[in-house]
Design an enzyme around this catalytic site. Structure first.
Site, PDB file in Angstrom:
ATOM      1  N   TYR A  18       0.828  -1.212   0.000  1.00  0.00           N
ATOM      2  CA  TYR A  18       0.000   0.000   0.000  1.00  0.00           C
ATOM      3  C   TYR A  18       0.866   1.268   0.000  1.00  0.00           C
ATOM      4  CZ  TYR A  18      -3.754  -3.278   0.760  1.00  0.00           C
ATOM      5  OH  TYR A  18      -4.616  -4.311   0.606  1.00  0.00           O
ATOM      6  N   TYR A 146     -11.392  -8.771   6.508  1.00  0.00           N
ATOM      7  CA  TYR A 146     -10.277  -8.693   5.547  1.00  0.00           C
ATOM      8  C   TYR A 146      -9.901 -10.110   5.126  1.00  0.00           C
ATOM      9  CZ  TYR A 146      -5.796  -8.067   3.352  1.00  0.00           C
ATOM     10  OH  TYR A 146      -4.780  -8.111   2.431  1.00  0.00           O
ATOM     11  N   ASP A 247     -11.857 -18.147   7.694  1.00  0.00           N
ATOM     12  CA  ASP A 247     -10.542 -17.613   7.349  1.00  0.00           C
ATOM     13  C   ASP A 247      -9.743 -17.514   8.646  1.00  0.00           C
ATOM     14  OD1 ASP A 247      -8.346 -16.086   6.792  1.00  0.00           O
ATOM     15  OD2 ASP A 247      -9.420 -14.570   5.614  1.00  0.00           O
ATOM     16  N   LYS A 276      -0.184 -17.324   7.078  1.00  0.00           N
ATOM     17  CA  LYS A 276       0.601 -16.497   7.999  1.00  0.00           C
ATOM     18  C   LYS A 276       1.534 -17.285   8.948  1.00  0.00           C
ATOM     19  CE  LYS A 276      -1.352 -12.034   7.579  1.00  0.00           C
ATOM     20  NZ  LYS A 276      -2.714 -11.702   7.128  1.00  0.00           N
TER      21      LYS A 276
HETATM   22  C1  LIG Z   1      -3.263 -11.634   5.764  1.00  0.00           C
HETATM   23  C2  LIG Z   1      -4.609 -12.195   5.609  1.00  0.00           C
HETATM   24  C3  LIG Z   1      -5.040 -12.705   4.374  1.00  0.00           C
HETATM   25  C4  LIG Z   1      -4.202 -12.642   3.130  1.00  0.00           C
HETATM   26  O1  LIG Z   1      -3.019 -13.350   3.248  1.00  0.00           O
HETATM   27  P1  LIG Z   1      -1.765 -12.989   2.295  1.00  0.00           P
HETATM   28  O2  LIG Z   1      -0.754 -14.032   2.637  1.00  0.00           O
HETATM   29  O3  LIG Z   1      -1.343 -11.598   2.650  1.00  0.00           O
HETATM   30  O4  LIG Z   1      -2.239 -13.089   0.897  1.00  0.00           O
HETATM   31  C5  LIG Z   1      -6.316 -13.249   4.319  1.00  0.00           C
HETATM   32  N1  LIG Z   1      -7.114 -13.298   5.403  1.00  0.00           N
HETATM   33  C6  LIG Z   1      -6.716 -12.825   6.606  1.00  0.00           C
HETATM   34  C7  LIG Z   1      -7.647 -12.932   7.780  1.00  0.00           C
HETATM   35  C8  LIG Z   1      -5.470 -12.249   6.747  1.00  0.00           C
HETATM   36  O5  LIG Z   1      -5.090 -11.754   7.934  1.00  0.00           O
END
Ligand SMILES: *Cc1c(COP(=O)(O)O)cnc(C)c1O
Length: 427
Positions: A18, A146, A247, A276
């Protein structure tokens, strides 16, 4: 190394997350990192409060992680996963299927969180095509959510923070409901659940899945919500025969005090994304898990395969880093570590409550959030933190931290007092 020349090239040629190529914010050159400390080129050391965006849970330069990767390099660093397999992918798969909720029995490796989300979306779509309900193409998610930066993932991110306007001609139009108002630890009443209950009822024939971050919304607002809400969403999805996708990319691997955040509500999803912290912050790896019902449905109808296959799928180095990281986590006393961090964050951030600039302080597991009555100026506040010897990266009106699990109380106190002091100096 000529640091000035390096920074000049960086400014002129490299995008950062960003960022602007015209008026870039300053970036700080790191030459090495160890434990919870980042060493800057000018010799200063910063205590890391970000775990490199949730990922470096064991800190940096961990001997066990380093050794696992060296060993894997001596065997094989990369292999195509089409037609080939290898022990690290299999062992990791076994571990992940074992650790995640029992109904999740099949696993798809990918290289980043966003791609894991794209894979989840495609799985849900192929599932409904296979089950002769191809009209189910829409997704419902929560405001303040997100899920990543690729186009499919963006379409389910919060419409405002996810910049839907900017991409409105190409993003799929999805459904959104307000984020749950009921906080973590509270019950969730009729009024709290009504928006999603109504939306599911009204769109029950066209929704493929609900997708959300369980318990903790991350980059879309750092909000912690009621486990009861999550439990009720699971019930609603079952009633309406809609898939539920979790997620857990930010929350997975202990961050909220449970190995996966969905355990707070004792519910399991139909599809789950992880990423992550999966490799302890060493390499980029993600995975999408699903139930046998979903993998069978997709595999038993036209075209008989799941339509995705990244070049670096199941990369051996990434898989062995993940295996080593999970083993390290399991051998550590991680629940006690997270509890100690939670206590440290509560005590350390308590004084922020008395500041006129602060509207809310919340802590869950190894996550601390201070919400302000104003948007912070990233450039100047980052500089103040660096001068105080800490690495934090606030966004909007949120100053937050999710340090590596190995942080000790002294270093945590340095982080939290830097936060209260710096916020107290804002006008
Ligand atoms: C960081 C994140 C993503 C995206 O992961 P990237 O490895 O940056 O593509 C998706 N969902 C959540 C909840 C995240 O924190």
């Amino acid at each position: 190394m000529d640091i000035e020349a390096l920074l000049e090239f960086d400014r002129a040629h490299l995008w950062h997350p960003y960022s602007s190529m015209e008026t870039p914010n300053p970036v700080y050159p790191v030459v090495s990192a160890h434990g919870v400390r980042l060493k800057l080129a000018d010799g200063r050391e910063l205590i890391d409060g970000m775990a490199s965006w949730w990922s470096a849970i064991h800190g940096y330069n961990h001997p066990v992680m380093n050794q696992a990767l060296t060993r894997q390099i001596d065997q094989v660093s990369h292999l195509m996963f089409g037609g080939l397999t290898h022990p690290a992918a299999v062992e990791l798969g076994r571990k992940l299927i074992d650790l995640t909720p029992a109904p999740l029995q099949t696993l798809f490796y990918s290289d980043s969180g966003s791609v894991a989300i794209e894979v989840a979306i495609k799985m849900a779509l192929q599932y409904w095509q296979a089950n002769k309900e191809p009209q189910r193409t829409q997704f419902l998610s929560l405001r303040g959510g997100y899920h990543g930066d690729t186009l499919g993932a963006m379409s389910i991110c919060d419409p405002v923070t996810g910049m839907h306007k900017l991409f409105s001609t190409v993003l799929n139009q999805q459904h959104f409901v307000e984020r749950p108002n009921c906080r973590f630890g509270q019950a969730c009443n009729e009024q709290d659940i009504a928006p999603i209950a109504t939306a599911l009822h009204e769109n029950q024939d066209t929704l493929a899945a609900v997708i959300l971050e369980p318990i903790v919304q991350g980059a879309g607002g750092m909000w912690f919500y009621s486990a009861d809400y999550l439990y009720k969403v699971r019930q609603l999805c079952d009633q309406h025969n809609i898939l539920l996708i979790f997620d857990e990319i930010a929350t997975g691997f202990g961050r909220t005090g449970r190995l996966f955040a969905c355990e707070h509500a004792d519910v399991s999803p139909d599809i789950m994304c992880i990423g992550k912290a999966l490799t302890g912050g060493y390499l980029s790896l993600a995975a999408t898990l699903s139930t046998r019902d979903i993998s069978n449905s997709i595999s038993r109808s036209e075209p008989g395969v799941f339509m995705h296959g990244p070049t670096f799928m199941g990369n051996p180095l990434a898989c062995s880093a993940a295996l080593a990281s999970i083993t390290l986590l399991q051998k550590s006393n991680w629940q006690a570590n997270i509890e100690a961090i939670e206590t440290g964050l509560r005590e350390g951030l308590a004084e922020c409550m008395d500041l006129p600039q602060v509207t809310d302080v919340r802590v869950l597991g190894a996550i601390g959030v201070v919400e302000l009555n104003q948007t912070v100026e990233m450039r100047s506040i980052t500089e103040r933190f660096v001068n105080a010897g800490v690495w934090l990266r606030p966004f909007g009106n949120l100053v937050y931290l999710m340090p590596p699990y190995v942080i000790n109380r002294d270093d945590l106190d340095t982080l939290t007092s830097a936060i209260s002091t710096t916020i107290g100096q804002l006008s």
